[in-house]
Scaffold this motif. Sequence first.
Motif, PDB file in Angstrom:
ATOM      1  N   SER A 146      16.907 -13.472  76.432  1.00 44.50           N
ATOM      2  CA  SER A 146      17.835 -12.592  75.720  1.00 44.50           C
ATOM      3  C   SER A 146      18.034 -13.039  74.282  1.00 44.50           C
ATOM      4  CB  SER A 146      19.173 -12.477  76.455  1.00 44.50           C
ATOM      5  OG  SER A 146      19.779 -13.729  76.574  1.00 44.50           O
TER       6      SER A 146
ATOM      7  N   ALA B 130      23.509 -19.113  81.825  1.00 40.93           N
ATOM      8  CA  ALA B 130      23.668 -19.644  80.470  1.00 40.93           C
ATOM      9  C   ALA B 130      22.769 -18.860  79.539  1.00 40.93           C
ATOM     10  CB  ALA B 130      23.276 -21.118  80.466  1.00 40.93           C
ATOM     11  N   SER B 131      22.881 -19.141  78.258  1.00 44.03           N
ATOM     12  CA  SER B 131      22.021 -18.462  77.295  1.00 44.03           C
ATOM     13  C   SER B 131      20.565 -18.771  77.629  1.00 44.03           C
ATOM     14  CB  SER B 131      22.345 -18.903  75.872  1.00 44.03           C
ATOM     15  OG  SER B 131      22.221 -20.296  75.730  1.00 44.03           O
TER      16      SER B 131
ATOM     17  N   MET C  30      15.831   2.024  62.786  1.00 45.26           N
ATOM     18  CA  MET C  30      16.838   0.952  62.760  1.00 45.26           C
ATOM     19  C   MET C  30      16.202  -0.408  63.041  1.00 45.26           C
ATOM     20  SD  MET C  30      19.780  -0.283  62.274  1.00 45.26           S
ATOM     21  CE  MET C  30      20.889   1.092  61.997  1.00 45.26           C
TER      22      MET C  30
ATOM     23  N   HIS D 136      24.611 -17.432  71.014  1.00 44.95           N
ATOM     24  CA  HIS D 136      24.080 -16.858  72.252  1.00 44.95           C
ATOM     25  C   HIS D 136      24.896 -17.254  73.469  1.00 44.95           C
ATOM     26  CE1 HIS D 136      20.778 -15.117  70.169  1.00 44.95           C
ATOM     27  NE2 HIS D 136      20.626 -16.250  69.512  1.00 44.95           N
ATOM     28  N   ALA D 137      24.763 -16.445  74.513  1.00 44.87           N
ATOM     29  CA  ALA D 137      25.519 -16.675  75.742  1.00 44.87           C
ATOM     30  C   ALA D 137      24.743 -16.078  76.901  1.00 44.87           C
ATOM     31  CB  ALA D 137      26.888 -16.023  75.628  1.00 44.87           C
ATOM     32  N   SER D 138      25.242 -16.289  78.108  1.00 42.41           N
ATOM     33  CA  SER D 138      24.589 -15.701  79.275  1.00 42.41           C
ATOM     34  C   SER D 138      24.606 -14.185  79.136  1.00 42.41           C
ATOM     35  CB  SER D 138      25.302 -16.120  80.566  1.00 42.41           C
ATOM     36  OG  SER D 138      26.660 -15.754  80.539  1.00 42.41           O
ATOM     37  N   SER D 139      23.526 -13.557  79.592  1.00 36.76           N
ATOM     38  CA  SER D 139      23.350 -12.114  79.447  1.00 36.76           C
ATOM     39  C   SER D 139      22.980 -11.508  80.788  1.00 36.76           C
ATOM     40  CB  SER D 139      22.232 -11.851  78.435  1.00 36.76           C
ATOM     41  OG  SER D 139      21.768 -10.524  78.552  1.00 36.76           O
TER      42      SER D 139
ATOM     43  N   SER E 250      17.625 -10.641  71.103  1.00 33.91           N
ATOM     44  CA  SER E 250      18.846 -10.476  70.315  1.00 33.91           C
ATOM     45  C   SER E 250      18.625 -10.811  68.831  1.00 33.91           C
ATOM     46  CB  SER E 250      19.914 -11.382  70.926  1.00 33.91           C
ATOM     47  OG  SER E 250      21.115 -11.305  70.250  1.00 33.91           O
ATOM     48  N   GLU E 251      17.969 -11.932  68.556  1.00 34.08           N
ATOM     49  CA  GLU E 251      17.770 -12.377  67.165  1.00 34.08           C
ATOM     50  C   GLU E 251      16.795 -11.488  66.411  1.00 34.08           C
ATOM     51  OE1 GLU E 251      18.980 -14.951  65.281  1.00 34.08           O
ATOM     52  OE2 GLU E 251      20.161 -15.989  66.816  1.00 34.08           O
TER      53      GLU E 251
ATOM     54  N   VAL F  22      24.247 -15.720  64.921  1.00 32.72           N
ATOM     55  CA  VAL F  22      24.445 -15.244  66.296  1.00 32.72           C
ATOM     56  C   VAL F  22      24.666 -16.434  67.220  1.00 32.72           C
ATOM     57  CG1 VAL F  22      23.477 -13.848  68.161  1.00 32.72           C
ATOM     58  CG2 VAL F  22      22.848 -13.358  65.800  1.00 32.72           C
TER      59      VAL F  22
ATOM     60  N   ILE G  15      23.831  -3.942  65.929  1.00 31.27           N
ATOM     61  CA  ILE G  15      22.781  -4.395  65.018  1.00 31.27           C
ATOM     62  C   ILE G  15      22.934  -3.735  63.642  1.00 31.27           C
ATOM     63  CG2 ILE G  15      21.025  -2.703  65.757  1.00 31.27           C
ATOM     64  CD1 ILE G  15      20.321  -6.393  65.070  1.00 31.27           C
ATOM     65  N   SER G  16      23.452  -2.505  63.619  1.00 30.21           N
ATOM     66  CA  SER G  16      23.614  -1.833  62.327  1.00 30.21           C
ATOM     67  C   SER G  16      24.638  -2.558  61.450  1.00 30.21           C
ATOM     68  CB  SER G  16      24.015  -0.371  62.525  1.00 30.21           C
ATOM     69  OG  SER G  16      25.205  -0.314  63.270  1.00 30.21           O
TER      70      SER G  16
ATOM     71  N   ARG H  72      25.036  -5.795  61.485  1.00 33.51           N
ATOM     72  CA  ARG H  72      24.328  -6.989  61.002  1.00 33.51           C
ATOM     73  C   ARG H  72      23.389  -6.624  59.846  1.00 33.51           C
ATOM     74  NH1 ARG H  72      20.456 -11.562  63.924  1.00 33.51           N
ATOM     75  NH2 ARG H  72      21.023 -13.127  62.390  1.00 33.51           N
ATOM     76  N   VAL H  73      22.710  -5.485  59.974  1.00 34.57           N
ATOM     77  CA  VAL H  73      21.803  -5.041  58.909  1.00 34.57           C
ATOM     78  C   VAL H  73      22.596  -4.758  57.635  1.00 34.57           C
ATOM     79  CG1 VAL H  73      20.309  -3.128  58.183  1.00 34.57           C
ATOM     80  CG2 VAL H  73      20.012  -4.153  60.452  1.00 34.57           C
TER      81      VAL H  73
ATOM     82  N   LEU I 250      20.803  -9.439  81.259  1.00 34.22           N
ATOM     83  CA  LEU I 250      19.342  -9.343  81.277  1.00 34.22           C
ATOM     84  C   LEU I 250      18.713 -10.532  82.002  1.00 34.22           C
ATOM     85  CD1 LEU I 250      16.833  -7.796  80.158  1.00 34.22           C
ATOM     86  CD2 LEU I 250      16.976  -9.244  78.134  1.00 34.22           C
TER      87      LEU I 250
ATOM     88  N   ASP J 200      25.278 -11.573  75.786  1.00 36.56           N
ATOM     89  CA  ASP J 200      24.585 -12.094  74.598  1.00 36.56           C
ATOM     90  C   ASP J 200      24.567 -10.950  73.569  1.00 36.56           C
ATOM     91  OD1 ASP J 200      23.152 -13.876  73.043  1.00 36.56           O
ATOM     92  OD2 ASP J 200      21.252 -13.610  74.090  1.00 36.56           O
ATOM     93  N   PRO J 201      24.936 -11.218  72.307  1.00 39.48           N
ATOM     94  CA  PRO J 201      25.012 -10.121  71.332  1.00 39.48           C
ATOM     95  C   PRO J 201      23.694  -9.337  71.211  1.00 39.48           C
ATOM     96  CG  PRO J 201      25.970 -12.110  70.418  1.00 39.48           C
ATOM     97  CD  PRO J 201      25.324 -12.504  71.715  1.00 39.48           C
ATOM     98  N   PHE J 202      23.817  -8.034  70.977  1.00 40.94           N
ATOM     99  CA  PHE J 202      22.685  -7.128  70.685  1.00 40.94           C
ATOM    100  C   PHE J 202      21.821  -6.797  71.905  1.00 40.94           C
ATOM    101  CE2 PHE J 202      23.168  -9.755  66.726  1.00 40.94           C
ATOM    102  CZ  PHE J 202      24.007  -8.858  66.089  1.00 40.94           C
ATOM    103  N   ILE J 203      22.194  -7.281  73.095  1.00 46.34           N
ATOM    104  CA  ILE J 203      21.405  -6.913  74.283  1.00 46.34           C
ATOM    105  C   ILE J 203      21.919  -5.570  74.813  1.00 46.34           C
ATOM    106  CG2 ILE J 203      20.840  -7.528  76.673  1.00 46.34           C
ATOM    107  CD1 ILE J 203      19.305  -9.151  74.537  1.00 46.34           C
TER     108      ILE J 203
ATOM    109  N   TYR K 271      15.603  -6.537  56.846  1.00 44.98           N
ATOM    110  CA  TYR K 271      16.796  -7.163  56.264  1.00 44.98           C
ATOM    111  C   TYR K 271      17.242  -8.425  56.979  1.00 44.98           C
ATOM    112  CZ  TYR K 271      17.010  -3.157  53.246  1.00 44.98           C
ATOM    113  OH  TYR K 271      16.696  -2.226  52.301  1.00 44.98           O
ATOM    114  N   ILE K 272      17.040  -8.488  58.294  1.00 49.54           N
ATOM    115  CA  ILE K 272      17.510  -9.676  59.021  1.00 49.54           C
ATOM    116  C   ILE K 272      16.380 -10.700  59.178  1.00 49.54           C
ATOM    117  CG2 ILE K 272      18.498 -10.523  61.194  1.00 49.54           C
ATOM    118  CD1 ILE K 272      19.819  -7.735  61.459  1.00 49.54           C
TER     119      ILE K 272
ATOM    120  N   ALA L  93      16.459  -4.078  73.238  1.00 44.84           N
ATOM    121  CA  ALA L  93      16.142  -4.790  74.484  1.00 44.84           C
ATOM    122  C   ALA L  93      15.339  -3.930  75.459  1.00 44.84           C
ATOM    123  CB  ALA L  93      17.427  -5.275  75.151  1.00 44.84           C
TER     124      ALA L  93
END
Lengths: 289, 289
Positions: free
Chosen positions: B127, B122-123, B255, A121-124, B131-132, A119, A104-105, A107-108, A126, A96-99, B262-263, B137
Amino acid sequence: MVLLCVGRVGVLLYFVGLGLSAKDISLRALSVLNSCDIVYLDSYTSILAEGGLDEIRRLIKPGKLAVVGRDFLEEHVEEILRKAEERRVAIAVIGDPFIATTHISIRVEAAKRGIKTSVIHASSILSAAISESGLQAYKFGKSATIVFPEKDYRPTYPYRVLLENLMRGLHTLFFLDFKAERGASMTIRDGLSLLLEMEREEGEGVLDEGCLAVGLSRLGSEKSITYAGSFKDLQIYDFGPPPHTLIIPGILHPMEEEALIYICRAPKKVVKEWTRRATAIKLRGTLKG
Amino acid sequence: MVLLCVGRVGVLLYFVGLGLSAKDISLRALSVLNSCDIVYLDSYTSILAEGGLDEIRRLIKPGKLAVVGRDFLEEHVEEILRKAEERRVAIAVIGDPFIATTHISIRVEAAKRGIKTSVIHASSILSAAISESGLQAYKFGKSATIVFPEKDYRPTYPYRVLLENLMRGLHTLFFLDFKAERGASMTIRDGLSLLLEMEREEGEGVLDEGCLAVGLSRLGSEKSITYAGSFKDLQIYDFGPPPHTLIIPGILHPMEEEALIYICRAPKKVVKEWTRRATAIKLRGTLKG
């Protein structure tokens, strides 16, 4: 709808999670990746549990996928954002992105320039590691990464995180280091040895070979292994190829004890003994706190 | 291969994660669900962020899907396991299995009887929310669920979890209650009001309307919203339909501050003020500890 006037609508930079293995990709991720003009696939943050990047490549229309390394995603942010101002661009990452990633920089920076981001999402690892262990998600404390020690750099940070969690009765999830540049993935055996070394250095008298741990390998693949036991059991057990992940439980609820014994195949004696010890460590935390 | 002799090979009970929305379903989940003879779909633990159960139904070959409620999955374990001894059975849940659900006891019971189980990941809201938010994390502490108060039951447990995390500088993820039987899903507004009520009850002087929070709704859908600001900002903001999730940050790295500003569109002033306050709360924790 003022945005329409400045031609920004439709300008989108996607961060697409691929999940833990090639077959973990979602219908939404597939549709987004195939709607993009350029897809940068991050090949350095982690590795797929099953199926290679080639399998991902086959799922995406030819000619748009670029497999990129650390340097590219860190040094070419300007180029990526310039392209995203004109075309549909995706950055695809394992999990999953950003985990586990540091994008993230990007994206900012995109947000600062008015580039809309989204974003998928997907299995992570975590949630997958928590899920497979049978331990309760809300009883996990802070997590940490155990990194490969360098000559002059042998951090005991993960040990201190563990100690802090144990003193509150909480479970600890350890991500294990992955160094794409030399293809090195830390094993559960390495991770446990490093924790024991940190114990010797810090001398809090909490960890030894009899402590309970849960080792998890290649989650999300058909060849995933989850096995719990003493540090000693896990150090001689063959978890197979990476990626590996490690959990040290805190105080266990009876249902969690059963999950470790029946699902993760932990010896009952090791679990019961750990419950006793974990309770004593928590008590020490309470007296200290 | 001794197992072949006792006819157990192929006996499998799958726990299949569907992800956060109907389009989050993975290629592996689709293939497993369509290979099963019976699919029980849990309709009570959470709700899809987008697309209804009908959309899931359309993806699965007709005749094998049974949408079931709490009673069924709690009271018919015996029946489910008996079927799994003869046919391929799946229990499908929204999100990643065992994160927000309590089906671990079914898995333990299956293992006790020698029925092999397998989890399809799965998502997960766990996470996806991290992530969002753009928060790191590994800086999340223990999480908690804020539940609807009952006449004689107004627990302040989530507040105490928050306080403990803040005193360590950590972020807190709050799952918000969902009561399938009366179709009630807690909103971010409700969650914040309940936390403020708990503050009044516990009187630790930590929370007020100026504190920083991140509200997240319908993650995994195209209509997801992530918005950060003071409790007051979030209480008047329209996050739309459920599911909703809430994060209260701890001490912020520069960060992370940028990501919130910003996000997540948090007012800079609220973020800076919170960083100052969160640092003071952590200091109080250090002095106390």
